[in-house]
Design an enzyme around this catalytic site. Structure first.
Site, short mmCIF file in Angstrom:
data_model
loop_
_atom_site.label_atom_id
_atom_site.label_comp_id
_atom_site.label_asym_id
_atom_site.label_seq_id
_atom_site.Cartn_x
_atom_site.Cartn_y
_atom_site.Cartn_z
N LYS A 11 5.05 3.81 -9.71
CA LYS A 11 6.05 4.10 -8.68
C LYS A 11 6.27 2.85 -7.82
O LYS A 11 5.51 1.88 -7.88
CB LYS A 11 5.57 5.28 -7.83
CG LYS A 11 5.39 6.58 -8.64
CD LYS A 11 4.91 7.70 -7.72
CE LYS A 11 4.65 8.99 -8.50
NZ LYS A 11 4.21 10.09 -7.61
N TYR A 51 12.34 14.74 -11.35
CA TYR A 51 11.58 15.62 -10.48
C TYR A 51 12.28 16.97 -10.28
O TYR A 51 12.01 17.66 -9.29
CB TYR A 51 11.32 14.93 -9.13
CG TYR A 51 10.19 13.93 -9.18
CD1 TYR A 51 8.92 14.31 -9.62
CD2 TYR A 51 10.37 12.61 -8.78
CE1 TYR A 51 7.87 13.40 -9.67
CE2 TYR A 51 9.32 11.70 -8.82
CZ TYR A 51 8.07 12.11 -9.26
OH TYR A 51 7.02 11.21 -9.31
N ASN A 114 1.28 7.76 -4.21
CA ASN A 114 0.12 7.85 -5.11
C ASN A 114 0.28 7.02 -6.39
O ASN A 114 -0.31 7.32 -7.41
CB ASN A 114 -0.25 9.31 -5.39
CG ASN A 114 0.87 10.10 -6.02
OD1 ASN A 114 1.90 9.53 -6.39
ND2 ASN A 114 0.68 11.38 -6.16
N HIS A 117 2.96 8.01 -11.96
CA HIS A 117 3.34 9.32 -12.52
C HIS A 117 2.88 9.38 -13.96
O HIS A 117 2.95 8.39 -14.68
CB HIS A 117 4.87 9.48 -12.48
CG HIS A 117 5.33 10.64 -13.33
ND1 HIS A 117 5.35 11.94 -12.87
CD2 HIS A 117 5.71 10.70 -14.64
CE1 HIS A 117 5.75 12.74 -13.86
NE2 HIS A 117 5.97 12.01 -14.93
N GLU A 128 10.71 13.66 -20.52
CA GLU A 128 10.71 12.46 -19.67
C GLU A 128 10.93 11.18 -20.50
O GLU A 128 11.64 10.27 -20.06
CB GLU A 128 9.40 12.38 -18.88
CG GLU A 128 9.33 13.48 -17.83
CD GLU A 128 7.99 13.60 -17.11
OE1 GLU A 128 7.91 14.39 -16.16
OE2 GLU A 128 7.02 12.91 -17.51
#
Ligand code: IDP
Ligand code: MG
Length: 152
Positions: A11, A51, A114, A117, A128
């Protein structure tokens, strides 16, 4: 039949903090095979689809705004059991609860930052991978040490 594949994305916080090599290296050293790799600033449309399962959650708009805020390093990794193994390498969603030794356990403190992913199941992985990559961007290849990478 092709081997199992998963979608992994570093990310924007991971890219901004200079953690790309550190994170990529963990998957490489584990023995998984890199099938696709690119840096992209995701569009709002792409991020919203990615998402989509969280669209009714209170953090959804912040999450989409964050993930589109800068470069993301998108990857496809292949190997026996790679989907669940990658989730173990990544660690729990809340970094403060993620075990030391995991990526989030070692490198993050904030649930909204965080760093990485990973697909959470086979259907999600297929969805995805197709969302982020053209098939022409994925390389099927045989590592010279393939024999050492098999589960048994
Ligand atoms: P995962 O990334 O471990 O699969 P998910 O539950 O699928 O976790 O949530 C997707 C992402 O949304 C998380 O990685 C995190 O960045 C963010 N997120 C999840 N829950 C919260 C929350 O309660 N507050 C803020 N962000 C959250
Ligand atoms: Mg998830």
């Amino acid at each position: 039949m092709s081997a199992e594949r998963t979608f992994i994305a570093i990310k924007p916080d991971g890219v901004q903090r200079g953690l790309v090599g550190e994170i990529l290296g963990r998957f490489e050293r584990k023995g998984f095979k890199l099938i696709g790799l690119k840096q992209v600033v995701p569009s709002t449309q792409l991020a919203s689809k990615h998402y989509g399962v969280h669209k009714d959650r209170p953090f959804f708009s912040d999450l989409v705004a964050f993930i589109t805020s800068g470069p993301v390093v998108a990857m496809v990794w292949e190997g026996d059991g790679v989907i669940s193994s990658a989730r173990k390498l990544i660690g729990a969603t809340k970094p403060l609860e993620a075990e030391p030794g995991t990526i989030r356990g070692d490198l993050a403190v904030n649930i909204g930052r965080n760093v990485i992913h990973g697909s959470d199941g086979l259907d999600t992985a297929n969805f995805e991978i197709a969302l982020w990559f053209e098939s022409s961007e994925l390389a099927d290849w045989t590592p010279a040490d393939q024999i050492w990478r098999k589960e048994e």
